[in-house]
Motif scaffolding. Structure first.
Motif, PDB file in Angstrom:
ATOM      1  N   UNK A  81       0.825  -1.215   0.000  1.00  0.00           N
ATOM      2  CA  UNK A  81       0.000   0.000   0.000  1.00  0.00           C
ATOM      3  C   UNK A  81       0.852   1.255   0.000  1.00  0.00           C
ATOM      4  N   UNK A  82       2.098   1.155   0.498  1.00  0.00           N
ATOM      5  CA  UNK A  82       2.922   2.342   0.714  1.00  0.00           C
ATOM      6  C   UNK A  82       4.177   2.310  -0.138  1.00  0.00           C
ATOM      7  N   UNK A  83       4.783   3.483  -0.316  1.00  0.00           N
ATOM      8  CA  UNK A  83       6.043   3.577  -1.036  1.00  0.00           C
ATOM      9  C   UNK A  83       7.222   3.519  -0.076  1.00  0.00           C
ATOM     10  N   UNK A  84       6.952   3.683   1.216  1.00  0.00           N
ATOM     11  CA  UNK A  84       7.992   3.632   2.244  1.00  0.00           C
ATOM     12  C   UNK A  84       7.917   2.276   2.947  1.00  0.00           C
ATOM     13  N   UNK A  85       8.805   1.372   2.564  1.00  0.00           N
ATOM     14  CA  UNK A  85       8.738   0.036   3.130  1.00  0.00           C
ATOM     15  C   UNK A  85       7.611  -0.774   2.507  1.00  0.00           C
ATOM     16  N   UNK A  86       7.154  -1.781   3.238  1.00  0.00           N
ATOM     17  CA  UNK A  86       6.092  -2.663   2.754  1.00  0.00           C
ATOM     18  C   UNK A  86       4.924  -2.623   3.724  1.00  0.00           C
TER      19      UNK A  86
END
Length: 418
Positions: A21-26
């Motif tokens: 869902x995110x671009x920072x990490x998973x």
């Protein structure tokens, strides 16, 4: 027998990391579009490894590699692929991908074990979405309840609703339960999530046991009021009370070391800059390997909290949402893992797990064992989570060797004689 294909493992880790869902990490919460994408990949890879694949009534993905005797108890491997918010790409996922790789190597080498093998990708280990952990493994051991399916996420969607949206029938969750005696053992490879292996310069180790967990939600109630008109002495500030309680939780935990206690979430209401907080909701997670020490800590903590809130004219209510006893790993499985380490030129090292894992739930049904893999600086549940390819490869090889020993009822003494 063929070698572990480290390139295949790394490529699969990267592909699952894109299901986020995110671009920072998973960020991959259960019963979401991202988790469905990841599950489809896992199913595809299981099939490529020669497994027959199914989903059970609680959305656990299960791949089966048949043994010489299909009626024998199954040796199960696995972990989970759901994540915390902005987590790393290895937690849980490495265990699933490594287990699939073990089967893939056996399939390519045309090696058939005596016992059947299964790889399970458990549903919702982290509890990130519904704040109730181990949904899949608890269903498998028969510990899940109908009440668990009423738990809601932050948008008011219950577990049952999410299951229906994903084509499952909530009322059938009990069909995920496995019978006692049907599983020979459960083996889980997982990153350590701590600094011990890095400190002793070991790529991996065997786990001797897993700390028990007590988890609570709590609600502190005071009285909301205007930030500019209510005198300080007249306030019933729920957040100020929460701050005092949080300090007490931390100070007391240090006194009961090695026990650890964490308040991981706080929600303040009404949440407006010019209004005195009237309610605070939060979570408390307490872990220890000794039941008695943990019980003493909680008893004293709750007594002290009652005194604090009474002095501040507040109320505080704790509700237990999870209680899991400490777990000891099987001595026989530990010996197999340690023997596999020796075979691969690594000195055995055993360590405790402070983090919870599906293995601690599966221990209610069968003997369990775990392999911990070194992670850089012990960082986990964070985008900087990292494991070297070399450590992944040797750990997967040790998993393969241990699985072969256990699935063929080979004793450690026999291996040593060879």
């Amino acid at each position: 027998m063929n070698k572990i294909n480290i390139t295949r493992i790394l490529e699969r880790l990267e592909r699952l990391a894109l299901c986020t869902e995110s671009s920072n990490g998973v960020t991959r919460r259960s019963f979401t579009e991202q988790s469905e994408q990841a599950e489809k990949l896992v199913i595809q890879w299981m099939q490529e490894a020669g497994m027959a694949v199914r989903k059970d009534a609680m959305n656990n993905v299960i791949g089966r590699f048949e043994g010489k005797d299909p009626n024998m108890p199954v040796l199960m491997m696995g972990s989970h692929i759901d994540t915390v918010i902005n987590g790393g790409k290895y937690d849980g996922t490495l265990g699933v991908i490594s287990a699939i790789e073990v089967i893939h190597v056996l399939h390519e080498s045309k090696q058939i074990p005596e016992h059947p093998l299964e790889v399970v990708c458990f549903c919702d280990e982290e509890g990130t979405r519904f704040h109730t952990t181990f949904l899949g493994s608890r269903a498998m051991v028969g510990a899940l309840t109908a009440d668990d399916l009423t738990k809601c996420d932050d948008h008011g969607i219950s577990v049952a609703q999410a299951m229906m949206e994903n084509g499952l029938i909530p009322e059938c969750y009990q069909y995920a339960k496995r019978q006692a005696g049907s599983i020979l053992a459960y083996l889980e490879l997982h990153i350590e999530q701590g600094p011990v292996l890095e400190y002793i310069k070991q790529p991996c180790g065997s786990v001797s046991g897993i700390a028990g967990v007590s988890r609570y939600t709590f609600t502190i109630k005071g009285k909301a009021g205007h930030a500019g008109t209510v005198p300080m002495k007249k306030r019933q500030d729920a957040l100020s009370g929460a701050a005092e309680i949080l300090v007490k939780i931390e100070e007391m935990a240090k006194q009961y070391s090695p026990l650890v206690a964490t308040v991981g979430k706080l929600v303040v209401g009404p949440g407006t800059s010019n209004v005195i907080p009237g309610i605070v909701k939060g979570t408390l997670d307490v872990r220890d390997t000794e039941v008695k020490r943990k019980s003493e800590y909680l008893t004293k903590l709750f007594a002290d909290v009652n005194k604090m809130v009474k002095r501040r004219n507040l109320t505080c209510q704790f509700e237990k949402i999870l209680e899991i006893a400490p777990v000891s790993c099987s001595r026989k499985i530990i010996d197999c893992i340690d023997t596999a380490m020796l075979i691969n030129g690594i000195n055995p090292h055993q360590l405790m797990s402070g983090a919870g894992h599906d293995a601690m739930i599966m221990a209610e049904l069968t003997n369990v064992g775990m392999i911990f893999v070194r992670c850089r600086e012990g960082i986990s549940h964070h985008p900087n989570e990292f494991v070297t390819p070399a450590d992944i490869e040797i750990s997967a090889k040790i998993l393969l060797d241990a699985v072969w020993m256990i699935a063929n009822d080979v004793s450690v003494n026999e291996v040593e004689r060879e």
